[in-house]
Design a protein around this motif. Structure first.
Motif, PDB file in Angstrom:
ATOM      1  N   ARG A  97     102.052  17.202  20.084  1.00 53.98           N
ATOM      2  CA  ARG A  97     103.507  17.788  19.919  1.00 53.98           C
ATOM      3  C   ARG A  97     104.504  16.793  20.522  1.00 53.98           C
ATOM      4  O   ARG A  97     105.498  16.669  19.640  1.00 53.98           O
ATOM      5  CB  ARG A  97     103.428  19.131  20.470  1.00 53.98           C
ATOM      6  CG  ARG A  97     104.595  19.881  20.543  1.00 53.98           C
ATOM      7  CD  ARG A  97     104.877  21.021  21.483  1.00 53.98           C
ATOM      8  NE  ARG A  97     104.666  20.550  22.865  1.00 53.98           N
ATOM      9  CZ  ARG A  97     103.946  21.408  23.894  1.00 53.98           C
ATOM     10  NH1 ARG A  97     103.364  22.330  23.560  1.00 53.98           N
ATOM     11  NH2 ARG A  97     103.813  20.713  24.985  1.00 53.98           N
ATOM     12  N   GLU A  98     104.163  16.469  21.611  1.00 54.28           N
ATOM     13  CA  GLU A  98     105.209  15.409  22.126  1.00 54.28           C
ATOM     14  C   GLU A  98     105.593  14.005  21.354  1.00 54.28           C
ATOM     15  O   GLU A  98     106.634  13.711  21.351  1.00 54.28           O
ATOM     16  CB  GLU A  98     105.067  15.066  23.664  1.00 54.28           C
ATOM     17  CG  GLU A  98     105.172  16.123  24.678  1.00 54.28           C
ATOM     18  CD  GLU A  98     106.407  17.073  24.592  1.00 54.28           C
ATOM     19  OE1 GLU A  98     107.340  16.408  24.564  1.00 54.28           O
ATOM     20  OE2 GLU A  98     106.417  18.469  24.625  1.00 54.28           O
ATOM     21  N   LEU A  99     104.449  13.642  20.810  1.00 54.02           N
ATOM     22  CA  LEU A  99     104.737  12.386  19.905  1.00 54.02           C
ATOM     23  C   LEU A  99     105.541  12.817  18.785  1.00 54.02           C
ATOM     24  O   LEU A  99     106.542  12.058  18.461  1.00 54.02           O
ATOM     25  CB  LEU A  99     103.241  12.063  19.610  1.00 54.02           C
ATOM     26  CG  LEU A  99     103.202  10.782  18.471  1.00 54.02           C
ATOM     27  CD1 LEU A  99     104.008   9.586  18.808  1.00 54.02           C
ATOM     28  CD2 LEU A  99     101.697  10.653  17.974  1.00 54.02           C
ATOM     29  N   VAL A 100     105.218  14.134  18.019  1.00 56.56           N
ATOM     30  CA  VAL A 100     106.001  14.483  16.998  1.00 56.56           C
ATOM     31  C   VAL A 100     107.466  14.772  17.193  1.00 56.56           C
ATOM     32  O   VAL A 100     108.303  14.239  16.472  1.00 56.56           O
ATOM     33  CB  VAL A 100     105.133  15.705  16.468  1.00 56.56           C
ATOM     34  CG1 VAL A 100     106.113  16.435  15.327  1.00 56.56           C
ATOM     35  CG2 VAL A 100     103.708  15.266  15.931  1.00 56.56           C
ATOM     36  N   LEU A 101     107.638  15.216  18.285  1.00 49.92           N
ATOM     37  CA  LEU A 101     109.159  15.634  18.815  1.00 49.92           C
ATOM     38  C   LEU A 101     109.647  14.395  19.061  1.00 49.92           C
ATOM     39  O   LEU A 101     110.914  14.305  18.538  1.00 49.92           O
ATOM     40  CB  LEU A 101     108.974  16.389  20.195  1.00 49.92           C
ATOM     41  CG  LEU A 101     108.514  17.802  19.711  1.00 49.92           C
ATOM     42  CD1 LEU A 101     108.509  18.721  21.229  1.00 49.92           C
ATOM     43  CD2 LEU A 101     109.739  18.729  18.916  1.00 49.92           C
TER      44      LEU A 101
END
Length: 150
Positions: A97-101
């Motif tokens: 999720r943090e990578l995508v954000l």
């Protein structure tokens, strides 16, 4: 930029199979992509490579994430809803999720459309050498208008 990213995803099955930036730029130019699109995509891919390989303290899976106002503005309502769907379905771990954000914030324009956001999610998995399960791939690839209802 997203057309270039889709081309890279479709033609280089693993990140390590992708040529270095100069050669990739020449190949993309020969295929017919515009120089500005290529530059934006290569910058975005370089950031993806950096973030994917950097050590990070991963949030716990299932943790809640409150988006900053700048992050909320980056997403269109459909893309934001799809992000929540992927999290609630357990497709995105906290680290993913943090990578995508991070990569969504690196896109030069906002808001992200749902189709553009799906490309980012695919490339996040691609950068880690992972593939989401077949039902998630179906959600990421098949347009709602093309779905067959049984």
């Amino acid at each position: 930029m997203f057309d270039v990213l889709v081309y890279v995803y479709e033609h280089y099955w693993r990140p390590d199979a992708c040529p270095e930036a100069g050669l990739l730029a020449r190949k993309l130019s020969a295929v017919g992509f515009e120089e500005e699109e290529i530059a934006d995509a290569l910058t975005w891919l370089d950031g993806l490579r950096s973030v994917s390989t950097a050590p990070m303290v991963a949030p716990a899976d299932g943790s809640a994430r409150v988006l900053a106002s700048a992050e909320r503005e980056r997403f269109g309502p459909e893309a934001l809803g799809f992000l929540h769907f992927l999290e609630s379905a357990g497709v995105l771990t906290g680290a993913m999720r943090e990578l995508v954000l991070d990569r969504a914030m690196a896109v030069p324009r906002a808001p992200l459309t749902l189709d553009d956001f799906k490309v980012l999610v695919l490339l996040a998995f691609w950068s880690r050498g992972e593939e989401p399960d077949s039902l998630v791939l179906d959600e990421l690839f098949v347009d709602d208008a093309d779905r067959v209802v049984h």
